[in-house]
Design a protein around this motif. Structure first.
Motif, mmCIF file in Angstrom:
data_model
loop_
_atom_site.group_PDB
_atom_site.id
_atom_site.type_symbol
_atom_site.label_atom_id
_atom_site.label_comp_id
_atom_site.label_asym_id
_atom_site.label_seq_id
_atom_site.Cartn_x
_atom_site.Cartn_y
_atom_site.Cartn_z
ATOM 1 N N ASN A 6 -9.147 15.099 -10.788
ATOM 2 C CA ASN A 6 -9.521 13.842 -11.463
ATOM 3 C C ASN A 6 -9.003 12.586 -10.765
ATOM 4 N N ALA A 7 -8.320 12.758 -9.643
ATOM 5 C CA ALA A 7 -7.725 11.586 -9.009
ATOM 6 C C ALA A 7 -8.549 11.142 -7.806
ATOM 7 N N VAL A 8 -8.174 10.008 -7.272
ATOM 8 C CA VAL A 8 -8.859 9.483 -6.101
ATOM 9 C C VAL A 8 -7.832 8.991 -5.091
ATOM 10 N N VAL A 9 -8.160 9.137 -3.827
ATOM 11 C CA VAL A 9 -7.376 8.511 -2.771
ATOM 12 C C VAL A 9 -8.284 7.487 -2.110
ATOM 13 N N ALA A 24 0.848 -1.190 0.000
ATOM 14 C CA ALA A 24 0.000 0.000 0.000
ATOM 15 C C ALA A 24 0.885 1.242 0.000
ATOM 16 N N ASP A 25 0.328 2.381 -0.444
ATOM 17 C CA ASP A 25 1.087 3.623 -0.407
ATOM 18 C C ASP A 25 1.247 4.115 1.025
ATOM 19 N N GLY A 26 0.258 3.796 1.848
ATOM 20 C CA GLY A 26 0.351 4.139 3.257
ATOM 21 C C GLY A 26 -0.521 3.178 4.042
ATOM 22 N N SER A 27 -0.102 2.827 5.245
ATOM 23 C CA SER A 27 -0.910 1.889 6.022
ATOM 24 C C SER A 27 -0.671 2.109 7.496
ATOM 25 N N ALA A 28 -1.636 1.688 8.296
ATOM 26 C CA ALA A 28 -1.495 1.865 9.735
ATOM 27 C C ALA A 28 -2.353 0.857 10.483
ATOM 28 N N LEU A 29 -1.933 0.590 11.703
ATOM 29 C CA LEU A 29 -2.725 -0.237 12.615
ATOM 30 C C LEU A 29 -3.030 0.603 13.839
ATOM 31 N N PHE A 30 -4.255 0.532 14.301
ATOM 32 C CA PHE A 30 -4.625 1.266 15.508
ATOM 33 C C PHE A 30 -5.385 0.324 16.432
ATOM 34 N N ARG A 31 -4.863 0.161 17.628
ATOM 35 C CA ARG A 31 -5.519 -0.721 18.584
ATOM 36 C C ARG A 31 -5.921 0.076 19.806
ATOM 37 N N ILE A 32 -7.144 -0.108 20.236
ATOM 38 C CA ILE A 32 -7.580 0.492 21.495
ATOM 39 C C ILE A 32 -8.278 -0.625 22.263
ATOM 40 N N GLY A 33 -7.623 -1.073 23.323
ATOM 41 C CA GLY A 33 -8.135 -2.227 24.061
ATOM 42 C C GLY A 33 -8.166 -3.442 23.158
ATOM 43 N N ASP A 34 -9.341 -4.070 23.025
ATOM 44 C CA ASP A 34 -9.461 -5.258 22.187
ATOM 45 C C ASP A 34 -9.912 -4.926 20.767
ATOM 46 N N THR A 35 -10.095 -3.664 20.492
ATOM 47 C CA THR A 35 -10.511 -3.278 19.143
ATOM 48 C C THR A 35 -9.278 -2.974 18.299
ATOM 49 N N ILE A 36 -9.175 -3.678 17.171
ATOM 50 C CA ILE A 36 -8.027 -3.457 16.301
ATOM 51 C C ILE A 36 -8.514 -3.084 14.911
ATOM 52 N N ALA A 37 -8.020 -1.955 14.405
ATOM 53 C CA ALA A 37 -8.367 -1.540 13.046
ATOM 54 C C ALA A 37 -7.097 -1.405 12.230
ATOM 55 N N ILE A 38 -7.147 -1.874 10.984
ATOM 56 C CA ILE A 38 -6.031 -1.605 10.092
ATOM 57 C C ILE A 38 -6.547 -0.800 8.908
ATOM 58 N N ALA A 39 -5.706 0.091 8.409
ATOM 59 C CA ALA A 39 -6.122 0.935 7.287
ATOM 60 C C ALA A 39 -5.038 0.938 6.232
ATOM 61 N N ALA A 40 -5.454 0.915 4.977
ATOM 62 C CA ALA A 40 -4.514 0.991 3.862
ATOM 63 C C ALA A 40 -4.951 2.103 2.935
ATOM 64 N N VAL A 41 -3.989 2.867 2.450
ATOM 65 C CA VAL A 41 -4.291 3.981 1.546
ATOM 66 C C VAL A 41 -3.598 3.733 0.212
ATOM 67 N N TYR A 42 -4.355 3.890 -0.863
ATOM 68 C CA TYR A 42 -3.787 3.778 -2.208
ATOM 69 C C TYR A 42 -4.056 5.069 -2.954
ATOM 70 N N GLY A 43 -3.026 5.594 -3.568
ATOM 71 C CA GLY A 43 -3.248 6.787 -4.367
ATOM 72 C C GLY A 43 -2.437 7.964 -3.882
ATOM 73 N N PRO A 44 -2.602 9.162 -4.419
ATOM 74 C CA PRO A 44 -3.600 9.502 -5.441
ATOM 75 C C PRO A 44 -3.366 8.760 -6.756
ATOM 76 N N ARG A 45 -4.438 8.283 -7.327
ATOM 77 C CA ARG A 45 -4.355 7.587 -8.601
ATOM 78 C C ARG A 45 -5.568 7.940 -9.441
ATOM 79 N N GLU A 46 -5.520 7.530 -10.702
ATOM 80 C CA GLU A 46 -6.612 7.874 -11.606
ATOM 81 C C GLU A 46 -7.909 7.246 -11.137
ATOM 82 N N LEU A 47 -8.978 8.019 -11.274
ATOM 83 C CA LEU A 47 -10.264 7.540 -10.773
ATOM 84 C C LEU A 47 -11.080 6.882 -11.887
ATOM 85 N N HIS A 48 -11.497 5.684 -11.632
ATOM 86 C CA HIS A 48 -12.455 5.012 -12.504
ATOM 87 C C HIS A 48 -13.598 4.541 -11.639
#
Lengths: 227, 236
Positions: B110-113, B29-53
Motif C-alpha cells: 500500500n505504500a509508494v516510493v 528528502a529521504d534520499g538524494s543524489a547528483l549525477f553529472r556526466i560532462g555538461d549534463t547534470i541530473a539531481i534526484a530526490a526520493v521520498y518514502g516509502p510513505r502512504e500512497l494517495h
C-alpha cells in the motif's frame, strides 16, 4: 568453498557481494543469490558466526517492539487514533491501549486531539503496515509545550551515549527535560527558550559530528562555555 | 552518410565524459543524489516509502515506485516550457521501468516510493544521467535494492559506434542514439531504447560498449555512497 568477501563493519552498497558458499546465512539487509550472499541496502556489515546482516545507515524508521517513539496525532476514528511516527505507515493507538477506561462513543479529542504530540511505546508490529502503540506506562503521555526536533534514526544511539551518558549530561547541565524517541524525534522542554535553543543547537552538533571520537567530552566543554 | 573518424570533443570512441556523483544533496528528502556526466547534470530526490494517495492506486501486495522526470526551464539553450510534457511523461515511465527490477517493495504494501528527477543542465544523455542519479538516491534513501543501476547512451554516428554522445554528435545526420541501463553486479539490461537505423553487428557492439561504460559508472556510484558515510563509521 566458503569465503567472506568483506570485512566486518565495512560499508556496503546494494548489489555488493558479501560472502561466497552455502555456510553463511543471509539475515536482515541481505539476500542469497545461488552461491553468493549479496547486500540489498546501504549499510554496515555485521557478521555473527555464520550469519551476515547489513545494518542500514539511512532510511525511514523501522518500528521495533518496545521502542519508545514520539508521534503526532493525524487522524481520529472509532477505534482510536492514527499517529504519525515517521515510519512508512502511521501507527495505531487503539482505545484500550490509550488510558484506563474510555466510555463507548465518548469524544476522543478529549484525550488526544489532532496535532497533539505524544510519547508512546510500540507494542506490536505484525507487518510493516500495522504498527500498534500504547500510551500506558511510565513516561508515556501527551507532550505539552516544548519543542520537537528530528534527527536521523540511525544516530539516536549516539544522542543517548553509553548508558545514557550523553543525554544525562545535557539534562543536568541545562536543566531541560529531554525525551528521545527511537524514531529520531527528540522532545525538549526547558525552563526558558534560551535553554531549549541551546539544547537544540547541541543536538544538531551531535548529529553533524556523530563520528568524532570523544564527542561526549567535546559537548561537555561546549556546555560549560555556554553557561 | 557523413564520415566521422574523430570526435568533435577529441574523446576516444570508447571514452565517456567526466563523471561526478554525490549523495545527500537535498536535506529534506529521504534520499538524494547528483549525477553529472560532462555538461549534463541530473539531481534526484526520493521520498518514502510513505502512504500512497490517491487510495485506488494502492496495491495491497506490494509497494509501488513512482518516477517523475522533468527538465528545468534553464537547462537547455532555448527556454523549456515548464511543467510536464509528452517527452517527460515517456522518460518518467521508462525510468520507472528500468529501476523496477532492482527495487524490492514487497515489504511495503500500500505504500509508494516517489522519485523526482530534475535535469538542471542538459547536454544529451539526460535520461541516462537521470536513471544513474535515481539509483543512487534510492540507495541513499535506504530502499531495499537487489542491485544498483547505471545508464549510459551509446550510438552510431557516421560509421562509428561510440559511447556517451554529446549534443553535437546527436545532431549529426543519421546519428542513432541508444540509451542503455545496466545493473551493477549481474550486468543485466533494464533499459534499451532505440530509434533510428542500426545493424545487428553494430547493436551488439554498442551493447558491449555500454556494459563496459556502466561498469565504470557503477564503481563511481559505489564510491559516492561509501564516501558519504566513510567518516561516520570509521570510529565507532
Amino acid at each position: 568453498m566458503t569465503k567472506l568477501l568483506i570485512q566486518e563493519k565495512e560499508i556496503v552498497v546494494p548489489g555488493e557481494e558479501l560472502a561466497e558458499g552455502l555456510d553463511y546465512l543471509p539475515s536482515m539487509g541481505t539476500y542469497r543469490d545461488k552461491e553468493k550472499i549479496v547486500s540489498n541496502k546501504l549499510g554496515v556489515v555485521s557478521v555473527n558466526k555464520n550469519i551476515i546482516k547489513v545494518i542500514p545507515l539511512t532510511g525511514r524508521y523501522m518500528p521495533r517492539i518496545d521502542d519508545t517513539v514520539i508521534g503526532r496525532v493525524v487522524e481520529i476514528g472509532f477505534y482510536g487514533w492514527s499517529v504519525d511516527i515517521g515510519s512508512a505507515y502511521p501507527a495505531t493507538l487503539s482505545i484500550r491501549d490509550a488510558t484506563e477506561f474510555i466510555d463507548k462513543g465518548e469524544n476522543l479529542t478529549k484525550y488526544y486531539d489532532y496535532g497533539d504530540v505524544i510519547a508512546a511505546k510500540v507494542i506490536r508490529t505484525a507487518r510493516y503496515n500495522s504498527i500498534d502503540i500504547t500510551t500506558k506506562g511510565p513516561g508515556l503521555k501527551k507532550l505539552i509545550s516544548g519543542n520537537v526536533i528530528e534527527v536521523t534514526p540511525s544516530k539516536v544511539p549516539r544522542m543517548i551515549g553509553k548508558q545514557g551518558s550523553m543525554i544525562s549530561m545535557i539534562k543536568e547541565s541545562t536543566g531541560c527535560n529531554i525525551l528521545i524517541g527511537q524514531n529520531g524525534r527528540i522532545w525538549i522542554k526547558g525552563t526558558s527558550l534560551e535553554n531549549e535553543n541551546l539544547v537544540t543547537r547541541i543536538i544538531m552538533k551531535i548529529e553533524e559530528e556523530s563520528h568524532i571520537d570523544g564527542l561526549t567530552d567535546k559537548i561537555k566543554k561546549l556546555l560549560e562555555e555556554k553557561k | 552518410m557523413t564520415s566521422y573518424d574523430k570526435r568533435f570533443s577529441g574523446r576516444k570512441f570508447d571514452e565517456m565524459r567526466e563523471i561526478e556523483a554525490k549523495v545527500g544533496i537535498i536535506k529534506r528528502a529521504d534520499g538524494s543524489a547528483l549525477f553529472r556526466i560532462g555538461d549534463t547534470i541530473a539531481i534526484a530526490a526520493v521520498y518514502g516509502p510513505r502512504e500512497l494517495h490517491p487510495r485506488f492506486m494502492q496495491n495491497p501486495e506490494t509497494g509501488i515506485l513512482r518516477c517523475n522526470y522533468d527538465m528545468t526551464t534553464f537547462s537547455v539553450p532555448e527556454r523549456k516550457r515548464p511543467g510536464p510534457n509528452r517527452r517527460g511523461v515517456e522518460i518518467s515511465l521508462v525510468t520507472e521501468k528500468s529501476l523496477l527490477p532492482v527495487v524490492e517493495l514487497k515489504q511495503f504494501p500500500n505504500a509508494v516510493v516517489d522519485v523526482f528527477i530534475e535535469i538542471i543542465q542538459a547536454n544529451s544523455g539526460t535520461r541516462c544521467a537521470g536513471i544513474s542519479a535515481a539509483a543512487l538516491a534510492l540507495a541513499h534513501a535506504g530502499i531495499p535494492m537487489k542491485d544498483l543501476v547505471a545508464a549510459v547512451s551509446v550510438g552510431k554516428v557516421g560509421e562509428k559506434v561510440l559511447i556517451d554522445l554529446d549534443k553535437e554528435e546527436e545532431d549529426v545526420e543519421d546519428a542513432t542514439d541508444i540509451p542503455i541501463a545496466v545493473t551493477g553486479r549481474k550486468q543485466d539490461i533494464t533499459l534499451l531504447q532505440l530509434d533510428g537505423n542500426v545493424t545487428k553487428k553494430d547493436l551488439v557492439e554498442a551493447i558491449k560498449l555500454a556494459k563496459h561504460g556502466c561498469k565504470k559508472i557503477n564503481e563511481i556510484q559505489q564510491k559516492a555512497l561509501k564516501d558519504a558515510y566513510k567518516s561516520e563509521v570509521k570510529n565507532e
